[in-house]
Design an enzyme around this catalytic site. Structure first.
Site, mmCIF file in Angstrom:
data_model
loop_
_atom_site.group_PDB
_atom_site.id
_atom_site.type_symbol
_atom_site.label_atom_id
_atom_site.label_comp_id
_atom_site.label_asym_id
_atom_site.label_seq_id
_atom_site.Cartn_x
_atom_site.Cartn_y
_atom_site.Cartn_z
ATOM 1 N N ARG B 259 0.877 -1.170 0.000
ATOM 2 C CA ARG B 259 0.000 0.000 0.000
ATOM 3 C C ARG B 259 0.915 1.220 0.000
ATOM 4 N NH1 ARG B 259 -2.977 0.553 5.380
ATOM 5 N NH2 ARG B 259 -1.561 2.289 5.639
ATOM 6 N N HIS B 263 -3.839 4.404 4.757
ATOM 7 C CA HIS B 263 -5.101 3.678 4.572
ATOM 8 C C HIS B 263 -6.141 4.538 3.860
ATOM 9 C CE1 HIS B 263 -8.898 1.724 5.467
ATOM 10 N NE2 HIS B 263 -9.269 2.769 6.177
ATOM 11 N N TYR B 272 3.107 4.774 11.929
ATOM 12 C CA TYR B 272 3.318 3.339 12.163
ATOM 13 C C TYR B 272 4.205 2.652 11.123
ATOM 14 C CZ TYR B 272 -0.750 3.271 9.030
ATOM 15 O OH TYR B 272 -1.608 3.483 7.983
#
Lengths: 327, 341
Positions: B259, B263, B272
């Site tokens: 990714r 998100h 993170y």
């Protein structure tokens, strides 16, 4: 007209509709070879085969979710949840999916699904085989809920539910299965969803109820008739959407209303019925709106004294009716 | 690696796509779709950062897998039940740049929902894209239901459904996979494993090595392929589709990828993921590697590649302008279509 048991009426209606429309199929636990644990689908697998009477793996969310997919494709699934108490794993599929498919796609997709679920107590079913779950779904736009009290309505509402272009929850009371029988019209008999039925006409008090309680309330009304109190008794038949017109007309007729349901009181269907009356017919009332419902405990216990304590019956209803009449 | 073909055409690498039955035209089309997917994704992100679109969810880094998967399907025959990142798949199935932008701006003409749903919530009966929601994995049993219904009607088709590896932990995935396995239904379960469920890394998501390991528990094959390689994904999907159409039942194809964005537009993945990791991800951008492949095997030239990019940019510019000016739905429209009218 043939006199039929409530359970046979459901079975026959399903069978007739499956004969009439090969897009109708049944999916659920034990619905095939066993014919359902209550035998509602008995003999269907022999007549329609495994492709249309599907013994599903034990997973409620898949039973409903797979049925939703089939409905979206244009079939008319009748999914069975073995006990209404076990519908909860499928709630996401019902509320997030079935109820919203038409709305969220701006009318592009739809979900002509029926979910049948036996509900209700008084059958030694304890906490997890006795519950009434209609209030959980009653709040959700996009779902219709029917709860037939008679064999005739069991047929008429099932045919209407299957033919409805949107999802319908069909709650059938276990205690009615082999207790209630009445005349069921032959052929394509439908009962419109969203229309209540006047069971008894009367002038002194109005009782509004549905499901098993229709029969207990009828018995109570007959008892009160002997005491000179006449009752207007309404069977809602559909609890979503509610038949406001019939509710208000019945309340205005007597000015006194008692709402009865087996489900516990707080946030129940009776609360909404009560709100409709308070909003639209307050000045037609001669007494405060009263409700007689199951107690607000998680569910009814297994031991007979406590089960009887939970369940309403004709005596408890008659007592509430007398109090209302005397107000 | 040398083989007979590369010896015959010494200036070019072997055309792997030939062996898969894909023409040069097909792979250029695939690349074109990858560029369009990326271009739309980048544009929506930009519009979000400019304050014009309140929320977007990105597919950046997943285009190769999506286009590879969609090319193994037949938009006229098959049905797709995509998850929210599957922009590439819905483009191959017929949605246009304009449709995507109308959805991003939540305008009346948005074909997915008339501006009711967030971007990434696809749906179009015309294009066989089944309407989706936000709770993850709920679409997976629907795919099984589509496959079941089609079989009852005697229609030979494939129901494709996609989901992230995070969603493969939901009960609906397992219940649906089991149902499809028991009934040997023509479903292709496509897992886009981008190694994160928002912030939760793969090692905290799965105790098994691959999502595809789960297929065996449901009685059908599962494979894991390189999701940065559209041809590898196409090959695995082609096999899964053939199995489905041949009555052999479902398959699970897991494509590994990264990714490249947070998100969603509301997430900040720097909280993170390390800088090194984010840099590393950029170094295996599937669009760049597929471009290199097409240039290396002579299917594209620098000039024709540039022309493709420009064509995509123009299309997205036109779509953006149109959608931005398009009207919103009327407020009272919100009351419609709870039930059939």
């Amino acid at each position: 007209m043939t006199v039929k048991l409530y359970i046979d009426s459901i079975h026959d209606a399903l069978q007739e509709e499956m004969r009439r429309d090969d897009g109708v199929f049944v999916v659920g636990e034990d619905v095939g070879v066993r014919g359902g644990v209550f035998r509602v689908t008995q003999g269907l697998i022999e007549e329609f085969g495994e492709a249309r009477v599907i013994d599903a793996p034990l997973a409620e969310s898949a039973i409903v979710g797979v049925a939703i997919g089939a409905a979206a494709y244009g079939l008319k699934p009748v999914a069975e949840i073995q006990f209404a108490d076990f519908i909860l794993p499928a709630v996401n599929q019902l509320i997030s999916e079935a109820a919203k498919m038409r709305y969220r796609s701006n009318n592009d997709w739809s979900c002509p699904l029926v979910v049948r679920a036996p509900y209700g107590g008084g059958v030694h079913g304890a906490l997890y085989h006795s519950q009434s779950l209609e209030a959980l779904f009653h709040h959700v736009p996009g779902l219709k809920i029917v709860m037939p009290a008679t064999a005739a309505d069991a047929k008429g509402l099932l045919l209407s539910a299957i033919r409805d272009p949107d999802p319908v929850l069909y709650f059938e009371h276990k205690a009615l299965y082999r207790w209630i029988k009445d005349e069921v019209p032959e052929g394509e008999y439908t009962v419109p969803i969203g229309k209540a039925r006047c069971v008894l006409e009367g002038d002194d008090i109005t009782v509004i109820t549905y499901g098993l309680m229709v029969h207990h309330a009828t018995e109570a009304a007959r008892e009160l008739e002997k005491e000179g109190i006449s009752t207007e008794l309404i069977d809602l038949r559909t609890v979503a959407p509610l038949d406001s017109e019939a509710i208000l007309a019945a309340v205005r007729k007597t000015g006194k209303v008692l709402i009865v349901h087996e489900d516990n009181k707080t946030g129940g269907v009776g609360a909404e019925v009560s709100a409709i009356i308070a909003e639209k017919a307050l000045f037609d009332l001669d007494a405060p709106i009263s409700r007689l419902c199951g107690p607000d405990i998680p569910a009814m216990p297994f031991n007979p004294p406590q089960e009887r304590f939970y369940m309403l019956n004709s005596e408890k209803i008659a007592q509430a009716m007398r109090q209302l009449a005397a107000f | 690696m040398m083989n007979a073909q590369s010896l015959e055409v010494p200036a070019m690498i072997a055309k792997r796509h030939d062996k898969l039955g894909l023409t040069d035209h097909d792979v250029v089309k695939m690349y074109h779709f990858m560029l369009k997917t990326r271009g739309l994704d980048d544009r929506m992100w930009l519009l979000n950062r400019a304050g014009k679109v309140p929320f977007v969810v990105s597919c950046k880094g997943q285009e190769a897998a999506q286009i590879g998967a969609a090319f193994a399907l037949n938009p006229v025959r098959d049905y797709v039940l995509p998850y929210y990142r599957d922009l590439g798949v819905v483009l191959v199935f017929g949605q246009t740049a304009k449709d995507v932008m109308l959805s991003a701006f939540a305008k009346q003409e948005d074909p997915n929902s008339g501006g009711r749903q967030m971007p990434g919530h696809f749906g179009s009966r015309e294009h066989h894209i089944v309407t989706g929601s936000s709770p993850v994995s709920t679409q997976i049993p629907h795919a099984v239901g589509i496959a079941l219904a089609a079989r009852m009607k005697g229609h030979n088709l494939v129901a494709y459904t996609s989901f992230g590896e995070g969603s493969s932990n939901q009960g609906d995935f397992h219940e649906a996979a089991n149902f499809a396995g028991v009934h040997r239904l023509p479903v292709v379960f496509f897992c886009e494993n981008n190694k994160y469920a928002i912030s939760v890394p793969l090692r905290k998501e799965l105790a098994c090595e691959h999502v595809s390991d789960r297929a065996v528990g449901y009685g059908f094959p599962g494979v894991t392929v390189d999701g940065n390689d559209p041809l590898a994904v196409y090959a695995a999907m082609k096999e899964a589709v053939a199995r489905a159409l041949d009555g052999q039942g479902p398959s699970l194809v897991e494509a590994m990828m990264d990714r490249m964005n947070p998100h969603s537009s509301d997430d900040d993945d720097r909280t993170y993921r390390s800088k090194d990791e984010l840099e590393e991800v950029k170094s295996h951008d599937p669009i760049l590697s597929f471009r290199d492949y097409l240039l290396d095997c002579g299917v594209l030239t620098e000039a024709s590649e540039k022309a493709l990019r420009e064509e995509v940019t123009v299309e997205i510019n036109v779509a953006t302008t149109y959608a931005e000016k398009a009207p919103y739905p009327h407020p009272e429209q919100a009351l419609r279509y709870v039930f059939a009218e």
